[in-house]
Scaffold this motif. Structure first.
Motif, mmCIF file in Angstrom:
data_model
loop_
_atom_site.group_PDB
_atom_site.id
_atom_site.type_symbol
_atom_site.label_atom_id
_atom_site.label_comp_id
_atom_site.label_asym_id
_atom_site.label_seq_id
_atom_site.Cartn_x
_atom_site.Cartn_y
_atom_site.Cartn_z
ATOM 1 N N TYR A 92 56.305 -4.608 114.795
ATOM 2 C CA TYR A 92 56.691 -3.118 115.100
ATOM 3 C C TYR A 92 57.962 -2.620 115.045
ATOM 4 N N LEU A 93 59.024 -3.582 114.396
ATOM 5 C CA LEU A 93 60.467 -3.347 113.906
ATOM 6 C C LEU A 93 60.477 -3.853 112.817
ATOM 7 N N PRO A 94 61.369 -3.359 111.836
ATOM 8 C CA PRO A 94 61.707 -3.868 110.365
ATOM 9 C C PRO A 94 62.572 -5.134 110.506
ATOM 10 N N ILE A 95 62.839 -5.550 111.620
ATOM 11 C CA ILE A 95 63.755 -6.901 111.656
ATOM 12 C C ILE A 95 63.016 -8.134 111.480
ATOM 13 N N TYR A 96 61.487 -7.843 111.600
ATOM 14 C CA TYR A 96 60.435 -8.931 111.451
ATOM 15 C C TYR A 96 59.672 -8.564 109.860
ATOM 16 N N ASP A 97 59.668 -9.743 108.991
ATOM 17 C CA ASP A 97 58.827 -9.543 107.813
ATOM 18 C C ASP A 97 57.421 -9.231 108.114
ATOM 19 N N GLN A 98 56.815 -10.123 109.196
ATOM 20 C CA GLN A 98 55.550 -10.085 109.411
ATOM 21 C C GLN A 98 55.316 -10.217 111.000
ATOM 22 N N ALA A 99 54.291 -10.065 111.469
ATOM 23 C CA ALA A 99 53.866 -10.360 112.786
ATOM 24 C C ALA A 99 53.506 -11.942 113.015
ATOM 25 N N ASN A 100 54.322 -12.697 113.683
ATOM 26 C CA ASN A 100 54.222 -14.037 113.589
ATOM 27 C C ASN A 100 53.523 -14.523 114.835
ATOM 28 N N TRP A 101 51.826 -14.698 114.433
ATOM 29 C CA TRP A 101 51.120 -15.366 115.225
ATOM 30 C C TRP A 101 51.032 -16.782 115.114
ATOM 31 N N PHE A 102 50.842 -17.421 116.167
ATOM 32 C CA PHE A 102 50.594 -18.889 115.961
ATOM 33 C C PHE A 102 49.469 -19.295 116.670
ATOM 34 N N ALA A 103 48.537 -20.335 116.561
ATOM 35 C CA ALA A 103 47.517 -20.690 117.160
ATOM 36 C C ALA A 103 47.437 -22.319 117.340
ATOM 37 N N ASP A 104 47.464 -22.929 118.362
ATOM 38 C CA ASP A 104 47.561 -24.589 118.376
ATOM 39 C C ASP A 104 48.506 -25.060 117.362
ATOM 40 N N GLY A 105 49.855 -24.450 117.285
ATOM 41 C CA GLY A 105 51.051 -24.833 116.527
ATOM 42 C C GLY A 105 50.787 -24.621 115.089
ATOM 43 N N GLU A 106 49.949 -23.757 114.642
ATOM 44 C CA GLU A 106 49.840 -23.334 113.314
ATOM 45 C C GLU A 106 49.699 -21.820 113.264
ATOM 46 N N ARG A 107 50.231 -21.345 112.055
ATOM 47 C CA ARG A 107 50.096 -20.129 111.846
ATOM 48 C C ARG A 107 48.840 -19.531 111.541
ATOM 49 N N PHE A 108 48.671 -18.357 112.279
ATOM 50 C CA PHE A 108 47.397 -17.824 112.550
ATOM 51 C C PHE A 108 47.274 -16.373 112.053
ATOM 52 N N THR A 109 45.844 -15.958 111.542
ATOM 53 C CA THR A 109 45.600 -14.731 111.040
ATOM 54 C C THR A 109 44.554 -14.048 112.196
ATOM 55 N N LEU A 110 44.849 -12.667 112.440
ATOM 56 C CA LEU A 110 44.146 -12.029 113.500
ATOM 57 C C LEU A 110 43.083 -11.824 113.072
ATOM 58 N N PRO A 111 41.772 -11.542 113.737
ATOM 59 C CA PRO A 111 40.690 -11.016 113.697
ATOM 60 C C PRO A 111 40.632 -9.593 113.113
ATOM 61 N N ASP A 112 39.592 -9.135 112.299
ATOM 62 C CA ASP A 112 39.614 -7.666 111.824
ATOM 63 C C ASP A 112 39.405 -6.788 113.318
ATOM 64 N N ASP A 113 38.716 -7.191 114.100
ATOM 65 C CA ASP A 113 38.523 -6.528 115.206
ATOM 66 C C ASP A 113 39.499 -6.608 116.452
ATOM 67 N N PHE A 114 40.614 -7.280 116.063
ATOM 68 C CA PHE A 114 41.605 -7.385 117.208
ATOM 69 C C PHE A 114 42.204 -6.166 117.992
ATOM 70 N N TYR A 115 42.171 -6.191 119.259
ATOM 71 C CA TYR A 115 42.781 -5.344 120.163
ATOM 72 C C TYR A 115 43.650 -6.393 121.201
ATOM 73 N N SER A 116 44.890 -6.192 121.484
ATOM 74 C CA SER A 116 45.558 -7.584 122.001
ATOM 75 C C SER A 116 45.094 -8.028 123.353
ATOM 76 N N SER A 117 44.744 -6.873 124.335
ATOM 77 C CA SER A 117 44.417 -7.326 125.517
ATOM 78 C C SER A 117 42.801 -8.111 125.605
ATOM 79 N N ARG A 118 42.127 -7.400 124.888
ATOM 80 C CA ARG A 118 40.613 -8.227 124.500
ATOM 81 C C ARG A 118 40.676 -9.338 124.048
#
Length: 515
Positions: A92-118
């Motif tokens: 959401y800001l250009p200070i980040y190259d990417q949105a950094n998500w991790f799952a169980d200690g490893e980098r993670f790619t979000l699902p296509d139907d992602f909405y954060s609260s759900r």
């Protein structure tokens, strides 16, 4: 503070890393990441036999030993940055190259139907179910991304609030005060100030009023969407027979966010979001691909009748709800106005679960002692207060300073919104911070100033350098740290400078009395 029971300065996060000045970063407790000499409540509960789960925002370090999976949480899905898009894996800001998500200690790619609260609630349900067969209790930490910038929500939730805010922010501020008094949350005669950063609603064009009202409708929709998904989690616990044995603690990390520009549609304000692929169009506001905030006027109304907002030390930036509920703590419905602090959450959880606080050493290393208070006597009704009249609690963020003692609050808010002057308020009778008691109670004022200096020494508070501003430091840190230095600097500049200019344009005085 919430996860460790230790003051933020001693826990290693006196500020978010994006805002820490280089002069401060020379100190070991000013790295903006969770220190190695604190123990999280998750670690303590895991060692006591609990299954421990976390789904949501972390932002306390992305190095391998700082990840939540190394700080007591067995199953995790975590957003590591200060924030991110709620619809897709986008910064959401250009200070980040990417949105950094991790799952169980490893980098993670979000699902296509992602909405954060759900997604976060779905993940938590999955975690709880994965451990439900072993018979062990669970601890679940669910720090939502709602309602952090960018403010985004599904259309069906936005629709519920279209038209609700058409009368503007001053009307909303009055309504919120009346409702809080009717519910008994605040005294009926609570006065309030009108922040100098609040614009004149009546001076706006009809088109501008519609756009501003929809910004707030998206904000409300995002909150209700979060609440809806919390309801799904509760329903799941009921269906699986775990509800009656679950304690719920609900709170927030700060007051409303005002750093979005008053009107984001101007050319310089649009540049930053546009360069990240966002639009600010009225028709799609809040939906996938849009970027929205509520701005300082509605932020002030949201915190009614309190003054200031996030990043400042006024009650509008600091005072948040705390709800502790569930069959194990009793069926009574009771409200208290007693003071409680973020550091109180960990010792309260430990008390409710019968788990001991750590000693001077834990797992072979010295650790900071928990300084928060156990709130269970207040929960049970055995006590009216967690802190006595002589107990005090300090706080500091970028030279905004606070000391709470009894019903009183000593506070200084720095420019551009504050004036850098220490003030004294009775926040039990004057939560809107309208009557400065520094001159009428000089002895109390001086005593609390001395206690604040003691707090600074005890917690190794380092002043900001001369000329410091939060927004400017974000830009400078982006320039110093990004691998794509020039591009990141320019993009950050066009995103952040309009926010800073909006603040800077306000007069330096604290606030003006309401008419």
């Amino acid at each position: 503070m919430l996860l460790t029971g230790v003051d933020s300065h001693l826990a290693g996060v006196p500020n978010i890393p994006e805002m820490i000045a280089p002069e401060q970063r020379a100190q070991p407790n000013y790295q903006g990441v969770l220190g190695d000499d604190v123990v999280t409540v998750a670690t303590l509960l895991e060692d006591a036999g609990y299954n421990t789960y976390m789904a949501g925002k972390w932002h306390m370090g992305m190095e391998p030993d700082k990840l939540p999976s190394r700080r007591g949480f067995q199953r995790t899905v975590a957003m590591m940055d200060s924030g991110a898009d709620n619809w897709e894996q986008r910064p959401y800001l250009p200070i980040y190259d990417q949105a950094n998500w991790f799952a169980d200690g490893e980098r993670f790619t979000l699902p296509d139907d992602f909405y954060s609260s759900r997604f976060l609630v779905d993940s938590m349900i999955e975690f709880i179910d994965s451990g439900s067969q072993d018979g062990e209790p669970f601890f679940a930490y669910l720090p939502f991304m709602a309602v952090h910038t960018p403010v985004q929500a599904p259309q069906e939730f936005i629709d519920r609030y279209m038209g609700v805010y058409d009368t503007g922010w001053d009307d909303l501020r009055e309504q919120r005060l009346e409702r809080a008094a009717a519910l008994g949350i605040l005294p009926a005669d609570t006065p309030m100030v009108r922040m100098e950063t609040t614009d004149d609603w009546d001076a706006l064009s009809e088109e501008d009023r519609s756009y501003q009202a929809k910004r707030m409708a998206v904000y409300a929709g995002m909150i209700e969407a979060m609440d809806f998904h919390i309801g799904r989690l509760i329903d799941h616990l009921k269906q699986t027979g775990q509800y009656d044995n679950t304690i719920f603690i609900v709170t927030s990390d700060n007051g409303s966010e005002a750093s979005g520009p008053a009107d984001p549609r101007g050319f310089p304000q649009r540049l930053g979001p546009a360069n990240l692929g966002y639009n600010l169009d009225y028709e799609t506001l809040g939906l996938k691909g849009s970027f929205s905030t509520i701005g300082p006027s509605f932020a002030s109304a949201s915190a009614s009748p309190l003054a200031y907002y996030k990043f400042y030390a006024g009650e509008g930036g600091m005072r948040v709800p705390l709800i502790i509920s569930g069959e194990p703590v009793g069926p009574q419905l009771r409200m208290t106005r007693t003071f409680a602090w973020a550091t109180d959450i960990t010792p309260t959880i430990l008390s409710l679960t019968g788990v001991s606080q750590p000693a001077e050493r834990y797992a072979g290393r010295p650790v900071q002692p928990i300084t928060g208070r156990d709130l269970t006597p207040v929960i049970s009704g055995a006590s009216d207060r967690a802190y006595g009249p002589d107990d005090w609690v300090g706080y500091e963020l970028t030279d905004h300073g606070v000391l709470f003692q009894g019903d009183y609050k000593l506070v200084v808010n720095q420019p551009p919104i504050g004036d850098g002057q220490w003030r004294l308020f009775n926040i039990a009778t004057d939560p809107g911070e309208t009557v400065d008691l520094a001159a009428s109670e000089p002895q109390r004022f001086q005593r609390m100033l001395a206690n604040y200096e003691q707090y600074r020494r005890d917690n190794k508070v380092v002043p900001v350098p001369e000329g410091y501003s939060q927004m400017r430091q974000i830009v400078l840190n982006a320039l110093l740290q990004s691998r794509k230095t020039i591009i990141a600097f320019l993009l950050t500049l066009v995103v952040v400078v309009p926010f800073y200019v909006a603040y800077k344009s306000a007069r330096a005085n604290r606030a003006l009395p309401s008419d």
